[in-house]
Scaffold this motif. Sequence first.
Motif, PDB file in Angstrom:
ATOM      1  N   ARG A 528       4.355 -13.571 -36.313  1.00 43.51           N
ATOM      2  CA  ARG A 528       3.758 -12.226 -36.401  1.00 43.51           C
ATOM      3  C   ARG A 528       4.370 -11.313 -35.334  1.00 43.51           C
ATOM      4  NH1 ARG A 528      -0.718 -11.885 -40.149  1.00 43.51           N
ATOM      5  NH2 ARG A 528      -0.887 -13.983 -41.016  1.00 43.51           N
ATOM      6  N   ILE A 529       4.673 -10.078 -35.728  1.00 43.73           N
ATOM      7  CA  ILE A 529       5.217  -9.094 -34.786  1.00 43.73           C
ATOM      8  C   ILE A 529       4.607  -7.719 -35.068  1.00 43.73           C
ATOM      9  CG2 ILE A 529       7.426 -10.288 -34.436  1.00 43.73           C
ATOM     10  CD1 ILE A 529       8.683  -8.326 -36.412  1.00 43.73           C
ATOM     11  N   PRO A 530       4.572  -6.844 -34.057  1.00 40.31           N
ATOM     12  CA  PRO A 530       4.091  -5.473 -34.306  1.00 40.31           C
ATOM     13  C   PRO A 530       5.090  -4.710 -35.175  1.00 40.31           C
ATOM     14  CG  PRO A 530       4.104  -6.012 -31.949  1.00 40.31           C
ATOM     15  CD  PRO A 530       4.885  -7.080 -32.638  1.00 40.31           C
ATOM     16  N   LYS A 531       4.666  -3.636 -35.749  1.00 40.29           N
ATOM     17  CA  LYS A 531       5.581  -2.728 -36.433  1.00 40.29           C
ATOM     18  C   LYS A 531       6.500  -2.085 -35.377  1.00 40.29           C
ATOM     19  CE  LYS A 531       3.863  -2.674 -40.771  1.00 40.29           C
ATOM     20  NZ  LYS A 531       4.645  -2.892 -42.011  1.00 40.29           N
ATOM     21  N   TRP A 532       7.767  -1.890 -35.712  1.00 38.07           N
ATOM     22  CA  TRP A 532       8.724  -1.322 -34.773  1.00 38.07           C
ATOM     23  C   TRP A 532       8.294   0.068 -34.303  1.00 38.07           C
ATOM     24  CZ3 TRP A 532      12.014  -2.623 -31.360  1.00 38.07           C
ATOM     25  CH2 TRP A 532      13.017  -1.761 -30.909  1.00 38.07           C
ATOM     26  N   GLY A 533       7.694   0.817 -35.199  1.00 35.59           N
ATOM     27  CA  GLY A 533       7.261   2.164 -34.838  1.00 35.59           C
ATOM     28  C   GLY A 533       6.165   2.184 -33.795  1.00 35.59           C
ATOM     29  N   GLU A 534       5.495   1.064 -33.566  1.00 34.23           N
ATOM     30  CA  GLU A 534       4.412   0.981 -32.594  1.00 34.23           C
ATOM     31  C   GLU A 534       4.901   0.545 -31.214  1.00 34.23           C
ATOM     32  OE1 GLU A 534       1.740  -1.757 -34.398  1.00 34.23           O
ATOM     33  OE2 GLU A 534       1.208  -0.425 -36.072  1.00 34.23           O
ATOM     34  N   VAL A 535       6.207   0.235 -31.099  1.00 32.21           N
ATOM     35  CA  VAL A 535       6.747  -0.258 -29.825  1.00 32.21           C
ATOM     36  C   VAL A 535       7.196   0.939 -28.977  1.00 32.21           C
ATOM     37  CG1 VAL A 535       8.454  -1.754 -28.728  1.00 32.21           C
ATOM     38  CG2 VAL A 535       7.519  -2.361 -30.996  1.00 32.21           C
ATOM     39  N   PRO A 536       6.655   1.099 -27.780  1.00 30.48           N
ATOM     40  CA  PRO A 536       7.050   2.226 -26.911  1.00 30.48           C
ATOM     41  C   PRO A 536       8.550   2.187 -26.597  1.00 30.48           C
ATOM     42  CG  PRO A 536       5.081   1.137 -26.076  1.00 30.48           C
ATOM     43  CD  PRO A 536       5.601   0.265 -27.168  1.00 30.48           C
ATOM     44  N   HIS A 537       9.138   3.359 -26.383  1.00 31.06           N
ATOM     45  CA  HIS A 537      10.583   3.479 -26.161  1.00 31.06           C
ATOM     46  C   HIS A 537      11.032   2.635 -24.961  1.00 31.06           C
ATOM     47  CE1 HIS A 537      14.569   5.269 -26.016  1.00 31.06           C
ATOM     48  NE2 HIS A 537      14.386   5.447 -24.713  1.00 31.06           N
ATOM     49  N   GLU A 538      10.310   2.723 -23.869  1.00 23.71           N
ATOM     50  CA  GLU A 538      10.702   1.994 -22.660  1.00 23.71           C
ATOM     51  C   GLU A 538      10.706   0.493 -22.901  1.00 23.71           C
ATOM     52  OE1 GLU A 538       9.115   1.441 -18.087  1.00 23.71           O
ATOM     53  OE2 GLU A 538       8.683   3.320 -19.144  1.00 23.71           O
ATOM     54  N   LEU A 539       9.699   0.007 -23.635  1.00 23.81           N
ATOM     55  CA  LEU A 539       9.615  -1.425 -23.922  1.00 23.81           C
ATOM     56  C   LEU A 539      10.722  -1.848 -24.885  1.00 23.81           C
ATOM     57  CD1 LEU A 539       8.212  -4.096 -23.521  1.00 23.81           C
ATOM     58  CD2 LEU A 539       6.498  -3.426 -25.234  1.00 23.81           C
ATOM     59  N   PHE A 560       5.610 -10.538 -23.663  1.00 23.06           N
ATOM     60  CA  PHE A 560       4.197 -10.628 -23.297  1.00 23.06           C
ATOM     61  C   PHE A 560       3.571  -9.239 -23.192  1.00 23.06           C
ATOM     62  CE2 PHE A 560       4.784 -14.993 -21.025  1.00 23.06           C
ATOM     63  CZ  PHE A 560       4.981 -15.590 -22.266  1.00 23.06           C
ATOM     64  N   LYS A 561       4.373  -8.270 -22.723  1.00 21.02           N
ATOM     65  CA  LYS A 561       3.899  -6.879 -22.718  1.00 21.02           C
ATOM     66  C   LYS A 561       3.724  -6.376 -24.146  1.00 21.02           C
ATOM     67  CE  LYS A 561       6.339  -5.572 -18.427  1.00 21.02           C
ATOM     68  NZ  LYS A 561       7.443  -4.728 -17.901  1.00 21.02           N
ATOM     69  N   LEU A 562       4.669  -6.736 -25.007  1.00 17.14           N
ATOM     70  CA  LEU A 562       4.623  -6.304 -26.401  1.00 17.14           C
ATOM     71  C   LEU A 562       3.334  -6.748 -27.076  1.00 17.14           C
ATOM     72  CD1 LEU A 562       6.248  -5.081 -28.864  1.00 17.14           C
ATOM     73  CD2 LEU A 562       7.062  -7.420 -29.283  1.00 17.14           C
ATOM     74  N   TYR A 563       2.889  -7.977 -26.779  1.00 15.64           N
ATOM     75  CA  TYR A 563       1.676  -8.520 -27.411  1.00 15.64           C
ATOM     76  C   TYR A 563       0.428  -8.289 -26.560  1.00 15.64           C
ATOM     77  CZ  TYR A 563       4.605 -10.830 -30.894  1.00 15.64           C
ATOM     78  OH  TYR A 563       5.486 -11.085 -31.924  1.00 15.64           O
ATOM     79  N   LYS A 564       0.600  -7.593 -25.423  1.00 13.12           N
ATOM     80  CA  LYS A 564      -0.530  -7.242 -24.548  1.00 13.12           C
ATOM     81  C   LYS A 564      -1.315  -8.482 -24.100  1.00 13.12           C
ATOM     82  CE  LYS A 564      -1.179  -2.701 -26.790  1.00 13.12           C
ATOM     83  NZ  LYS A 564      -0.122  -2.831 -27.810  1.00 13.12           N
ATOM     84  N   LEU A 565      -0.589  -9.519 -23.670  1.00 10.10           N
ATOM     85  CA  LEU A 565      -1.228 -10.772 -23.258  1.00 10.10           C
ATOM     86  C   LEU A 565      -1.808 -10.650 -21.854  1.00 10.10           C
ATOM     87  CD1 LEU A 565       1.233 -13.537 -24.516  1.00 10.10           C
ATOM     88  CD2 LEU A 565      -0.468 -12.220 -25.793  1.00 10.10           C
ATOM     89  N   ASN A 566      -2.993 -11.218 -21.672  1.00  7.65           N
ATOM     90  CA  ASN A 566      -3.586 -11.246 -20.335  1.00  7.65           C
ATOM     91  C   ASN A 566      -3.074 -12.465 -19.567  1.00  7.65           C
ATOM     92  OD1 ASN A 566      -5.128 -13.548 -21.097  1.00  7.65           O
ATOM     93  ND2 ASN A 566      -6.743 -12.230 -21.925  1.00  7.65           N
TER      94      ASN A 566
END
Length: 576
Positions: A528-539, A560-566
């Motif tokens: 599973r991955i986020p949609k590309w359009g939801e990924v911030p430019h810096e990331l 880990f930042k992409l998936y917002k893991l704690n």
Amino acid sequence: MARLGQMSLFDAFEIPAHQMNGPLLAALDALATSNVEEERGAVFTRAEVVEFILDLVGYDADEKLYNKRILEPSFGNGDFLLLIIDRLLKSWIKHSSNYSLIFVELSNSICAVEIHSETYKNTKRDVINIINEAGIDREMAIKLADSWLIQGDFLLIGQRENYDYVVGNPPYLRQEAIPEPLLKEYKFRYRTIYDRADLYIPFIERSLTLLNSKGVLGFICSDRWMKNRYGGPLRKLVSNGFNLKAYIDMVETDAFHKEVSVYPAITVISREKQGATRIGHRPKIEKNTLRSLAKEVLGQEIADSSEVKEVAGIVNASEPWIIKPTAQFDLLRKIENSYPTLEEAGCRVGIGVATGADKIFIADFNKLDIEEDRKIPLITTKDIQTGEINWLGQCVINTFNDSGLVDLINYPKLSRYLYLHEETIKNRHIAKKHPDNWFRTIDRIWPDLTIKEKLLIPDIKGEAHIVYESGKYYPHHNLYYITSEEWNLRALQAVLLSNIAKLFISTYSTKIRGGYLRFQAQYLRRIRIPKWGEVPHELRQELISAAIERNISKCNEAVFKLYKLNHEERSALGGN
């Protein structure tokens, strides 16, 4: 009870023996007389492991075992059978010892089946000897052996549901090794033979259906069916009427008398309502260790210090069984509930070209003397061993154009080359199936794929081996590939190199000896991955840079930042 020796192969379906056809009889005879163990799927189990499985299902000599019934569906050299008999006789001597009733009390206690005639004879001799050594005269020993043992095909002989226990190591045999008439009969009878299911699959199905209302099955066999596509129908069968009581991972243990390439597991399945599953991992193959582990698995409660864990919700219809530490399991489910699959996010997973005759269809690009537009630059696992592209100069022959198969009249050089190898090419299965198109490759080649940038992934690897290819080569059948019109493939490469991708692959993939994972399309598609359009430019830039550097630590940090893991979730993955 039906005996194959009495020609009652079709009792279960009330088909008279005289209706058995010649090809089916010939196929059975071939298996019954084969001198090659691999042709019968024969793998034999160490005594310590057999004792462990008997303990796990509760076949205990302290109980009145002669009032119970146990089935061994493929007894081979007697690894299970002889120890079963030992426990049964000890139980009978302890609780009865009434010799006048010995046949009445013991004759119905065991049913053991073996298809191979020579193995059957040899093991029957051992059975008679062990009964005799227990103080029972030889005449009665022979009589008991005759009542217990059946020479025949377990999947065909007539049986009725009435067993308290079924134990064993079912034969591991691929469909290609099963004679066609026999495979056809198996498929008619067993709904779990799906896709490329191995022979042990219908063995488990039949064994489960023969359990009585409180019966328990204990098998050691490959764990592939628990995750693979072909195991879906059997997993659904278990879900609908049985409980996965225990799972013992036997990976890289010396469970068998010889080394096997597949990963084995012990499963204990009972005919009862679904509950939590007790799980153990890779025990030392030593009698006292296994005896203690069995007590822990069967105990009322599990101590906090125990290596045995209890996990609920493993069995879920036909879904793959996820047997993971709780933190990883929870994280996996959270990601699955939060993000789309790889393909839903705009990525395509495929596999390279299969030719059916690589030595002919694959050659050195510069040396192959055919028309230039029929040569497609090919990339294989050998070209990407370093993690970067190092093309060794091979090509694959493209026998297709936009309209379909090419006309060889228009390609005299290609025609001459193919006819030079005509005999070998026509001997392929695809050529026999389509004789008019005898020179086609198994898979059609689509030249546009060559010029697309892609990620290349070998099937079998210990760790993720994801290679970026800018759009110059066509992938070989030993490579899976990913293309995307939405995701930046360098950024996606970072995701696939990270511990997130490893979590998905290790969860759903089967393993083979050496700890290698299978990076197949069916498992890649579960990521599973986020949609590309939801990924911030810096990331995005951080992901791309980490992949270009092939720095796994930086890939993990960005992903880990992409998936917002704690912190706890990162710790569960062993990451930064």
